[in-house]
Design a protein around this motif. Structure first.
Motif, short mmCIF file in Angstrom:
data_model
loop_
_atom_site.label_atom_id
_atom_site.label_comp_id
_atom_site.label_asym_id
_atom_site.label_seq_id
_atom_site.Cartn_x
_atom_site.Cartn_y
_atom_site.Cartn_z
N CYS A 153 -36.35 -14.62 9.70
CA CYS A 153 -37.40 -13.61 9.76
C CYS A 153 -38.30 -13.91 10.96
O CYS A 153 -38.18 -14.96 11.57
CB CYS A 153 -38.21 -13.63 8.46
N PRO A 154 -39.21 -13.03 11.32
CA PRO A 154 -40.05 -13.28 12.50
C PRO A 154 -41.02 -14.46 12.33
O PRO A 154 -41.43 -15.07 13.32
CB PRO A 154 -40.83 -11.98 12.68
N GLY A 155 -41.37 -14.78 11.08
CA GLY A 155 -42.21 -15.96 10.84
C GLY A 155 -43.57 -15.89 11.51
O GLY A 155 -44.06 -14.83 11.89
N CYS A 167 -45.62 -12.53 12.07
CA CYS A 167 -45.96 -12.00 10.76
C CYS A 167 -47.23 -12.64 10.22
O CYS A 167 -47.35 -13.86 10.20
CB CYS A 167 -44.79 -12.26 9.81
N LEU A 184 -48.25 -12.83 7.27
CA LEU A 184 -48.12 -13.46 5.95
C LEU A 184 -47.49 -14.84 6.03
O LEU A 184 -47.43 -15.58 5.06
CB LEU A 184 -47.24 -12.59 5.05
N ALA A 185 -46.98 -15.20 7.21
CA ALA A 185 -46.16 -16.41 7.32
C ALA A 185 -46.94 -17.69 7.04
O ALA A 185 -48.12 -17.80 7.33
CB ALA A 185 -45.55 -16.48 8.71
N SER A 238 -36.70 -18.16 5.96
CA SER A 238 -37.87 -17.29 5.82
C SER A 238 -39.13 -18.09 6.10
O SER A 238 -39.22 -19.27 5.74
CB SER A 238 -37.99 -16.75 4.38
N GLY A 239 -40.11 -17.43 6.69
CA GLY A 239 -41.37 -18.10 7.00
C GLY A 239 -42.34 -18.15 5.84
O GLY A 239 -43.41 -18.76 5.94
N CYS A 240 -42.01 -17.52 4.72
CA CYS A 240 -42.84 -17.63 3.52
C CYS A 240 -42.04 -17.15 2.32
O CYS A 240 -40.94 -16.63 2.45
CB CYS A 240 -44.15 -16.85 3.66
N ASN A 260 -42.04 -14.63 0.60
CA ASN A 260 -41.59 -13.25 0.49
C ASN A 260 -40.10 -13.11 0.80
O ASN A 260 -39.47 -12.15 0.40
CB ASN A 260 -42.39 -12.34 1.41
N GLY A 261 -39.58 -14.08 1.52
CA GLY A 261 -38.13 -14.19 1.62
C GLY A 261 -37.43 -13.11 2.41
O GLY A 261 -36.29 -12.77 2.12
N CYS A 262 -38.09 -12.57 3.45
CA CYS A 262 -37.43 -11.55 4.28
C CYS A 262 -36.18 -12.12 4.94
O CYS A 262 -35.28 -11.38 5.31
CB CYS A 262 -38.37 -11.03 5.34
N GLY A 263 -36.12 -13.44 5.13
CA GLY A 263 -34.94 -14.05 5.73
C GLY A 263 -33.90 -14.46 4.70
O GLY A 263 -32.94 -15.16 5.03
S1 SF4 Z 1 -40.56 -14.01 4.97
FE1 SF4 Z 1 -42.77 -14.13 5.08
S2 SF4 Z 1 -43.12 -14.83 7.16
FE2 SF4 Z 1 -41.08 -14.03 7.15
S3 SF4 Z 1 -41.31 -11.88 7.76
FE3 SF4 Z 1 -41.29 -11.95 5.52
S4 SF4 Z 1 -43.44 -12.00 4.99
FE4 SF4 Z 1 -43.31 -12.59 7.14
#
Ligand code: SF4
Lengths: 548, 148
Positions: free
Chosen positions: A414-416, A420, A422-423, A453-455, A457-460
């Protein structure tokens, strides 16, 4: 592919003007930030760390060369010359100016694209198998159904203020390449004994803070009933889903708290009431949409001599062929994955020049179509085998031929923290570290899915990576939690925690340790998942934590 | 408050019992508790009666009582709460309710179009400018994908 008619075009044109008015009212202070927020989100616009981010839908991952040219132009003209492909087959622009977003949307509308519902608490882009229509194991092409569901879901008056976001994925093959088990609704096309097409319906899957594997709510819903059934699920969710806590608002929590049996009853009783209503699909409508996805005009090719010769002549081409291409259901054709995981860019990023170049290659070699995959790569799915060599040469010039599909450097990320808001932690620099470490050994290491993922939320999609990396915050410092053994294949599985979180500067070494343990223990060509299952977590733990 | 009814701004003939209006006044909107407590005396009333329900109202409980009401108002506590949309849809399509269905509470002009599409024929706004803007917003989208 699907082409807009007058209605589709009018709708998105009007939507652009509607959004233009909303943006102007916000900029002139007539809409508060709180009021504008859900309105802009419903149209794909986030406000991130540095600038707004605009997410543009690529319905079920299918793009025409003309559309890719338009995306290249938008990246060049309105952004910093590049875009980022996401795990849900969409593209994001990280640097647009808010006041220019309506113009970007107007440009998108001119090539039959939009950002409607690419974020917000509504029904998001419908994703599907990137190999739809070209894989030999397909029961039925899922794309016409995706399009039918897309139309029903677009600007749906009843389901635009849901408790939380809502994602569909559709798979047309027994081998699930659309991660349907981790979507709010996952649909598996199947045929019943009478040969009728329908869907097994899964509900309540999802990643994020509380990863859950979806459960089957219906074994077989006939194709003509799929919209009424979806409407019944959505209505039940819209009425009863939790709205008091955004972390408990996804349908997976409703299903868990209600219990699958009772939830199923609620849905079924709703469905019985609307099943014979206006949402029932006619065969005419199904066939109308299917015609847009009719098989392409393939040639009959009966000799493979050119390819055989090319493979004999070049080792690097051979390596790319083995790693980045797949057999097509049509003899003489091949599916080509275009890696967006070159050592020179962040995973999933692509610049304008590459986009335009690829669009031209698609016209030349692959019927003018490009697919996006949920691994943040692209694909040209219909290339004649005799054309592979010149295509490879030209992809190489564009830095789009890194031979690493499915390997550890083909990671999802994810962009992290870089983009982002939220990261907890950055992911792009970790990705870079892993790429640097493994570029030369990736192919030898074999297929490993690494997701980051950078947090929470698990976008990665870290929780379904064979190796998962999750950024966590410890008193303002960036730490990383590792998991092993996740899977997004037909039997989705959540990874197990390896142990305590790892400091940023030790992450790449820890991944290296994990790979070393695998390589030392694998038997023959055993894959990572099987080795892990056979030897368990312990040897990996020992190596990673004892090394400290 | 400014009221849109059938896509026009009109003077609101209704008042809310909760605002302290005497029940005798014609066109009073009451809440479900008051209805259940006074059902017997109210059901004979000849003047039009309205009922305001919350977003989590179980409609089945009211199914047999709907005929007593010329108006059902659905309260929207915050504009991002979408439950009212499903309730309105159910009132119209499942319960075939023909009276006025009114959106009350935190409603944005931008939502007027969707609200009317799911069955609301009356929308309450805090002021006249919001209501006029809502009227304009009603005609922004001339086509849609969903049947009905
Ligand atoms: S996983 Fe977290 S840090 Fe990564 S893009 Fe999604 S919200 Fe942002």
């Amino acid at each position: 592919m699907y082409l807009y008619d007058q209605l589709d075009q009018t709708l998105i044109n009007e939507r652009v003007e509607q959004f233009r008015d909303q943006t102007n009212r916000y900029l002139s202070g007539k809409l508060t930030e709180e009021q504008f927020r859900p309105l802009r989100l419903m149209n794909g616009l986030y406000i991130q760390t540095h600038a707004p981010m605009l997410r543009v839908n690529i319905p079920y991952g299918l793009l025409s060369s003309k559309q890719l040219h338009a995306l290249a132009h938008i990246a060049q003209h309105y952004d910093k010359g590049y875009g980022h492909f996401t795990t849900r087959q969409n593209i994001q622009f990280n640097w647009p100016k808010l006041e220019q977003v309506p113009d970007i949307l107007a440009e998108l509308a001119s090539v039959q694209m939009h950002a409607i519902q690419s974020s917000g608490n509504c029904i998001r882009n419908i994703t599907c198998d990137p190999l739809a229509g070209v894989c030999a194991d397909e029961i039925e092409d899922p794309r016409p159904y995706c399009e039918i569901i897309r139309q029903w879901a677009t600007l749906h008056p009843e389901f635009s203020y849901l408790p939380r976001k809502f994602k569909f994925a559709v798979s047309g093959s027994p081998k699930d390449r659309a991660a349907t088990q981790v979507h709010d609704i996952g649909l598996h096309i199947k045929k019943n004994d009478a040969g009728q097409i329908g869907f097994e319906v899964l509900v309540g899957g999802g990643l994020g803070r509380t990863p859950v594997i979806g459960q089957t709510i219906a074994d077989f819903i006939a194709e003509e009933d799929i919209l009424s059934y979806a409407e019944a699920i959505l209505r039940t969710y819209n009425r009863f889903g939790r709205r008091d806590n955004k972390y408990k608002a996804r349908i997976k929590i409703l299903v868990r708290e209600t219990g699958l049996d009772k939830f199923t009853q609620q849905v079924n009783s709703e469905w019985q009431a609307i099943r014979e209503g206006s949402l029932k699909l006619s065969q005419d409508e199904i066939q109308r949409v299917k015609r847009f996805f009719a098989p392409l005009a393939y040639q009959t090719i009966d000799n493979d001599n050119a390819l055989i010769q090319d493979l004999g002549n070049s080792g690097s081409f051979r390596q790319w062929f083995i790693q980045n291409t797949l057999t097509h259901k049509q003899t003489g054709y091949q599916v080509v994955f275009v890696s967006l995981k070159s050592p020179h860019r962040a995973p999933g990023d692509i610049n304008s020049e590459q986009m335009s170049g690829l669009a031209e290659l698609a016209d030349q070699y692959s019927f003018g179509q490009i697919r996006t995959t949920h691994d943040q790569n692209l694909a040209l799915t219909d290339v004649r085998r005799a054309d592979l060599y010149p295509l490879w040469q030209q992809l190489s010039k564009l830095d789009l031929a890194t031979a690493n599909i499915g390997t550890i450097t083909d990671m999802i990320c994810c962009p992290g923290l870089d983009f982002c808001s939220l990261a907890n932690a950055s992911s792009i620099d970790i990705a870079q570290g892993i790429t640097d470490r493994f570029t030369h050994s990736a192919i030898d290491t074999g297929k490993i899915s690494l997701k980051m993922s950078g947090c929470m939320n698990g976008c990665g999609h870290h929780s379904i990576g064979e190796i998962g990396i999750l950024g966590v915050d410890k008193k303002g410092e960036q730490w990383y939690q590792l998991t092993l053994g996740g899977s997004d294949s037909h039997q989705s599985k959540l990874g197990d925690r390896l142990g305590k979180a790892i400091a940023k500067d030790a992450v790449v070494d820890a991944i290296d340790d994990i790979v070393q343990v695998y390589k030392a223990n694998r038997v023959d060509n055993e894959n990572f998942a099987n080795t892990l299952q056979r030897i368990g977590l312990q040897p990996f733990k020992d190596k990673v934590y004892d090394a400290d | 408050m400014t009221l849109i009814k059938d896509k026009q701004i009109i003077d609101d003939p209704w008042c809310y019992l909760s605002d302290g209006h005497a029940l005798k006044a014609s066109h009073t909107i009451i809440d479900p508790d008051f209805w259940h407590q006074n059902k017997r005396s109210l059901s004979g009333a000849s003047s039009p009666l309205g009922l305001m329900i919350p977003g989590d109202q179980e409609l089945a409980e009211l199914a047999n009582d709907l005929t007593y009401f010329s108006l059902i108002a659905i309260h929207i506590p915050t504009f991002v709460d979408g439950r009212a949309y499903s309730l309105a849809k159910l009132l119209r399509e499942r319960y075939h309710y023909k009276g006025e269905v009114r959106a009350v509470g935190d409603v944005l002009p931008d939502q007027a179009h969707y609200l009317t599409r799911v069955g609301f024929d009356a929308l309450e706004f805090t002021d006249h400018p919001s209501a006029s803007l809502a009227l304009k917003k009603l005609s922004e989208l001339s086509v849609c994908y969903q049947p009905g």
